[in-house]
Design a protein around this motif. Structure first.
Motif, mmCIF file in Angstrom:
data_model
loop_
_atom_site.group_PDB
_atom_site.id
_atom_site.type_symbol
_atom_site.label_atom_id
_atom_site.label_comp_id
_atom_site.label_asym_id
_atom_site.label_seq_id
_atom_site.Cartn_x
_atom_site.Cartn_y
_atom_site.Cartn_z
ATOM 1 N N VAL A 34 0.308 -23.603 32.162
ATOM 2 C CA VAL A 34 0.438 -23.076 30.801
ATOM 3 C C VAL A 34 0.000 -24.167 29.827
ATOM 4 O O VAL A 34 0.506 -25.293 29.889
ATOM 5 N N PRO A 35 -0.942 -23.874 28.925
ATOM 6 C CA PRO A 35 -1.409 -24.913 27.991
ATOM 7 C C PRO A 35 -0.351 -25.230 26.937
ATOM 8 O O PRO A 35 0.526 -24.419 26.648
ATOM 9 N N LYS A 36 -0.463 -26.417 26.364
ATOM 10 C CA LYS A 36 0.454 -26.833 25.306
ATOM 11 C C LYS A 36 -0.308 -26.901 23.977
ATOM 12 O O LYS A 36 -1.414 -27.440 23.920
ATOM 13 N N PRO A 37 0.251 -26.336 22.908
ATOM 14 C CA PRO A 37 -0.467 -26.308 21.635
ATOM 15 C C PRO A 37 -0.592 -27.685 21.006
ATOM 16 O O PRO A 37 0.332 -28.506 21.080
ATOM 17 N N GLY A 38 -1.758 -27.952 20.383
ATOM 18 C CA GLY A 38 -1.951 -29.175 19.621
ATOM 19 C C GLY A 38 -1.290 -29.058 18.257
ATOM 20 O O GLY A 38 -0.673 -28.038 17.926
#
Length: 352
Positions: free
Chosen positions: A28-32
């Motif tokens: 799952v990607p992590k938001p910048g």
């Protein structure tokens, strides 16, 4: 409000140009700082997604790639520099995932022309996954009163045709020929045209598409599979027989792009939206000049166009015809797309 976010998620992944798709677990990607994480509930399937997998266009495509750019869901995390969005908001991720926000085009609501744009499901991973990243400034906040499955196709197909109709300059009461009217974009273009006071004429092939187009507001349906003379049939469908005031080209093949001038009336406007592979838009110089035909392209809409397009839907003026299938069935949807057997839109239900 907080959400429990897993480490892994299910996604449809293209490992290399040309495919195939692989349904597998990925992180799952992590938001910048300027991004949000959207838990995707539904994602529409666009012909662009097929082009991306095949690498049909002259813009480098990210590989491996998670496609998709009509994602509707809930914001479950956000970066420290985001504004105007909150965790728990319903949001849509569109084709235009982000832009520089500082160039001439971004400042004048032409973000789609930004030289530094990022594209969902093309240059960055898109919405054929359980969790997707979007720039906070570019996600479209959705009214919580609208169903997420029904609004998903509005986020690309709807915005794109709505923008094209605005670009056409067509006025209420004028005729609008929609080429490819039975497809995902066309089915929405018919409704937006009707809602904007235009008189839509549909061009497509087959009885299933005829039934749908007439139900959605087409005054006349021209079946190119049966017509002996499409140009004559279109002209005959206009009230005075002079041809169409405007033409919206949504076709996935090149032929219709070469034909439109022939059934446009003097001072008619042709708006090219479809993007067939390696296609050219050709027109006879004599007719184009002497009839003062206006030929132009229209790309995806701006952030404001998206808000307006969704508002048409929220007010009940637009009802996207769609079929819902699980995310696992994306390969079958692509196959139907290749065969030209899709009337309306397919929307993928993403596992929760």
């Amino acid at each position: 409000m907080s959400y429990e976010i897993p480490e892994l998620q299910w996604a449809q992944v293209v490992e290399e140009v040309g495919g195939p798709l692989t349904y597998k677990q990925i992180p799952v990607p992590k938001p910048g700082p300027d991004e949000v994480l959207v838990k995707i509930a539904y994602s529409g399937v666009c012909h662009t997604d097929l082009h991306a997998m095949k690498g049909d266009w002259p813009v480098p495509v990210k590989m491996p790639l998670v496609g998709g750019h009509e994602g509707a869901g809930v914001i479950v995390a956000k970066g420290s520099m985001t504004h105007g969005v909150e965790i728990g908001d319903h949001a849509g991720i569109k084709w235009l995932n982000g832009s520089c926000m500082n160039c001439e085009y971004c400042k004048t609501a032409d973000e789609s022309l930004c030289a530094h744009q990022s594209l969902s499901g093309y240059t960055v991973d898109g919405t054929f996954q359980q969790y997707a990243i979007g720039k906070a400034a570019h996600v479209t906040i959705l009214p919580k009163t609208v169903p997420l499955d029904g609004v998903a196709p509005i986020l690309c197909a709807g915005v794109t045709v709505y923008k094209g109709l605005k670009e056409s300059g067509a006025r209420p009461g004028q005729t609008m020929v929609i080429v490819g009217a039975g497809g995902g974009l066309g089915s929405l273009a018919l409704q937006y045209a009707k809602a904007m006071g235009l008189r839509p004429i549909a061009i497509d092939g087959g009885e299933e598409k005829r039934e749908m187009c007439e139900k959605l507001g087409a005054e006349v349906y021209v079946d190119f599979l049966k017509s002996k003379d499409v140009i004559a049939d279109v002209k005959a469908a206009t009230p005075d027989g002079l041809g169409a005031h405007c033409v919206l080209l949504l076709a996935a093949s090149e032929g219709p792009f070469q034909q439109a001038v022939a059934y446009s009336r003097p001072r008619g406007t042709i708006v090219a939206i479809g993007l067939p592979k390696n296609a050219f838009l050709k027109a006879p110089v004599w007719d184009t000049v002497t009839q003062m035909i206006n030929i132009k392209g229209s790309y995806v809409g701006s952030r404001q166009d998206a808000i307006e397009a969704v508002d048409f839907y929220a007010r009940g003026l637009i009802h996207a015809p769609y079929k819902t299938v699980p995310l696992t069935q994306l390969p079958e949807v692509f196959e139907l797309m290749v065969q030209g057997k899709i009337a309306g839109r397919y929307v993928l239900e993403v596992p929760q």
